[in-house]
Design an enzyme around this catalytic site. Structure first.
Site, PDB file in Angstrom:
ATOM      1  CE  LYS A  29      -2.952   0.702   3.614  1.00  0.00           C
ATOM      2  NZ  LYS A  29      -3.052   2.059   4.188  1.00  0.00           N
ATOM      3  NE  ARG A  34       6.092   6.549   0.978  1.00  0.00           N
ATOM      4  CZ  ARG A  34       5.192   6.296   1.933  1.00  0.00           C
ATOM      5  NH1 ARG A  34       4.121   5.565   1.668  1.00  0.00           N
ATOM      6  NH2 ARG A  34       5.345   6.774   3.157  1.00  0.00           N
ATOM      7  NE  ARG A 129      -5.740   7.949  10.972  1.00  0.00           N
ATOM      8  CZ  ARG A 129      -5.122   7.138  10.117  1.00  0.00           C
ATOM      9  NH1 ARG A 129      -5.771   6.628   9.089  1.00  0.00           N
ATOM     10  NH2 ARG A 129      -3.854   6.841  10.295  1.00  0.00           N
ATOM     11  CG  ASP A 321       0.395   0.078   9.273  1.00  0.00           C
ATOM     12  OD1 ASP A 321       0.034   0.938  10.095  1.00  0.00           O
ATOM     13  OD2 ASP A 321       0.745   0.355   8.105  1.00  0.00           O
TER      14      ASP A 321
END
Ligand code: S3P
Length: 665
Positions: A29, A34, A129, A321
């Site tokens: 991901k 990017r 967030r 993560d």
């Protein structure tokens, strides 16, 4: 495949005795985001293979298109026709990042420098967030960003250029670092970012690959502004964050031996492997190679006996993560697992410390939440979690972690809700699981309504079932019918084995009448009215404490769980029979109130009783029901308790239906 998934879908994965397979997971991901952003800012064409076509990365891709970057996708590779550093165009509408924090923070670095204004928006989770972490440094570089309370939407005013800064980031965050480095592309001179610990380094690696001048010195990364970026061919390797679910699944499985091929093993990403190996996991890297500047390997994982560890702080950023999945491994490990300095987990797609701790606790695990982590008292390979409805809370990684637990424990009645965002990072999660013979199952929703006798649960249950158009299980009538059968057979409450045999052979069925009421048939004879007598109730309460008899009647009750849903009324519906019900209601009322209600009911039907006798009976039954060894009358851990004293039927029903709308329908 169950489609479409909603936040209320109740899912689980089937189990498999032997887990074998060799497969690859979708593209990384972070690298995918990017690759489109840098491809767009470069000159010439960037061809990307293995791009992660997840909702998150598609959000970035669509935003680049909105900013005037031509992008085509032939289904295999994506071609980004770069417009150069100064070629982006003002979009006509808002730029929607969906659930993707990476999209929002990285694109902020780019949009902050443009000579046009733009607005980045996000979904409910992304809109809470923290964004000050990027607003602050970008503002120091000269950006003008408007945001309410430091959260999305973020409005960028036209500025045209930025000035370089040397930024000491208070947090190890690749998103912060990347936002500054991308903004640094538009600032004349050298921009530097120094982090307290090394976060993932894909931005600096890829920028260097595109021709930017990047200097990495320990925790400090410097970029020289205004470079000319050149389009590249990028092969995106598999995402180690997606592979992590299979690592944990295989390690905790009794008989697993799998290989996940072509996974990015960039040292700033493989904290999960260090942690799981330190826990005793048998994980090996095979055929290590370097593709487009990134280390790649096939990962071989076998079932392992795991032990709890204290996670060393230096591994936290590179496993940030993967903690939801690691917590599941910790639950299946022997001894204590401890994580203390990962406060960042509270700012991901959900508060992952809270969401995962709640899920583990509801499965019966002793799990202590810390401000920056958890202490999990691992139960070892033989752990038998309690049945539960686990809530992934719309966080893809929490949902997939809980689904892994369901796949490891087919013996347990367990479902996971809040799985609707899995496609943000792992669109073919269920398909891949299916290839390993772990099939997606969707469960029929159940609302359990438990409580003591005389609390009104029968009335509320049937009204709830009627309002929703669902099936109704009046489990009390099964025990009452059994009591009538026992009386007919002249059995005493202590004739246990004969009672159990009679329960197994019970000839019982429920007929729904024209007017919607239900009729109980015992030995093909209608007995509905007979079942309401006090003597039957008393006998039912006595025989209901026989464990084997309850087991004999268990599957009969479970069989009521049919589409479109079931309202189950009883004493142990939420605790024992349907522990995975997404809504458990426990009704209470004072003994006096219940005696009064019962008195009125009996008087209305012409029966003459004294309130004192009713009070005594109710107290005795309460005591027997709540103190019996098997399936005692207690609220489930996750039950909503409604004290009905002083409330009308309509008021209680309205509360139940409000809860139903909130949690189930
Ligand atoms: C990411 C960085 C990490 C990670 C996120 C992806 C990235 O966030 O949690 O899923 O691609 O840069 P932080 O950098 O904020 O820790």
């Amino acid at each position: 495949m169950v489609n479409p998934l909603t936040e209320k879908s109740l899912l689980r994965l089937s189990s498999v005795a032997q887990l074998r397979g060799r497969f690859s997971v979708p593209g990384d991901k972070s690298i995918s985001h990017r690759s489109v952003i840098l491809g767009a800012l470069a000159e010439g064409t960037t061809t990307i293979t293995g791009f992660l076509r997840s909702e998150d990365c598609m959000a970035t891709l669509n935003i680049m298109k909105q900013l005037g970057v031509p992008i085509d996708d032939d289904g295999v590779s994506i071609r980004v026709h770069g417009v150069g550093l100064n070629g982006l165009k003002m979009a006509t509408g808002d730029l929607d990042c969906g659930n993707a924090g990476t999209a929002m923070r990285l694109l902020s670095g780019v949009l902050a420098a443009q000579n046009f204004s733009s607005t980045l928006t996000g979904d409910e989770s992304l809109s809470v967030r923290p964004m000050n972490r990027i607003i602050k440094p970008l503002t120091q570089m000269g950006a003008q960003i408007t945001s309410d309370k430091g959260t999305a939407p973020l409005i960028f005013s036209a500025v045209g250029s930025l000035k370089p800064i040397n930024y000491d980031s208070p947090i190890a965050s690749a998103q912060v670092k990347s936002a500054i480095l991308l903004a640094g592309l538009f600032a004349e001179g050298i921009t530097t970012v120094t982090e307290p610990k090394k976060s993932r380094d894909h931005t600096e690696t890829m920028l260097a690959g595109f021709g930017a001048t990047i200097d990495v010195d320990g925790l400090k990364v410097a970029i020289k502004g205004k470079p000319q970026l050149k389009g590249q061919n990028i092969e995106v390797p598999g995402d180690v964050s997606s592979a992590a679910f299979f690592m944990v699944l295989a390690l905790c499985h009794r008989d697993a031996d799998i290989i996940v091929e072509n996974v990015c093993i960039n040292p700033t990403r493989v904290g999960v492997v260090h942690i799981l190996k330190a826990m005793g996991g048998d994980i090996r890297f095979l055929h290590r190679r370097v593709i487009a500047g990134e280390s790649v390997a096939d990962i071989h994982i076998k079932s392992s006996r795991l032990k709890g560890i204290e996670v060393p702080n230096q591994w936290i950023p590179s496993a940030i993560d993967e903690f939801p999945a690691i917590f599941i491994a910790a639950a299946h490990a022997d001894g204590l697992f401890q994580l203390t300095e990962a406060e960042e987990l509270r700012h991901k797609e959900s508060d992952r410390i809270a969401v995962m701790s709640q899920g583990l606790a509801i499965m019966g695990l002793s799990c202590k939440e810390l401000p920056g982590g958890v202490v999990i008292n691992g139960q070892g390979a033989d752990w038998h979690p309690l049945g539960a409805c686990l809530d992934g809370a719309g966080d893809h990684r929490c949902a997939m972690s809980f689904l892994v637990v369901s796949a490891l424990h087919s013996e347990t009645d367990m479902v996971v809700k809040g799985c609707h965002n899995i496609a943000t990072s792992f669109p073919n999660f269920f398909k891949l699981m299916g290839q390993l013979s772990l099939f997606l199952e969707e469960s029929v929703p159940v609302i359990t309504i438990d409580g003591p006798s005389g609390v009104g649960k029968g009335t509320i249950s049937s009204l709830t079932a009627k309002a929703l158009g669902w099936h109704l299980l009046d489990s009390g009538s099964i025990y009452r019918a059994m009591a009538l059968q026992a009386i007919n057979m002249k059995l005493e409450p202590n004739d246990e084995s004969q009672l159990v045999d009679a329960a197994k052979d019970l000839d019982l069925c429920f007929n729904v009448c024209e007017d919607g009421s239900s009729q109980v048939l015992l030995n093909q004879q209608p007995v509905t009215d007979q079942l309401r007598s006090e003597s039957i109730g008393d006998m039912a309460s006595k025989i209901a404490s026989i464990a084997d008899l309850r087991v004999a009647l268990f599957s009969r009750q479970r069989a009521f769980q049919q589409q479109p849903g079931l309202v189950a009324d009883g004493r142990d519906m939420g605790t024992i029979v349907f522990p995975s019900a997404p809504l458990k209601v426990f009704l209470t009322a004072s003994v006096e109130e219940r005696a009064k209600r019962r008195l009125k009911q009996l008087n209305d039907s012409g029966v003459d009783v004294r309130i004192r006798d009713l009070l005594n009976d109710i107290e005795a039954r309460d005591l027997r029901d709540s103190s019996r060894k098997v399936a005692p009358l207690v609220p489930a851990r996750d039950a909503h308790i409604i004290d009905t004293s002083g409330l009308s039927i309509e008021e209680v029903l309205s509360q139940v239906l409000t809860l139903a709308r909130q949690f189930v329908v």
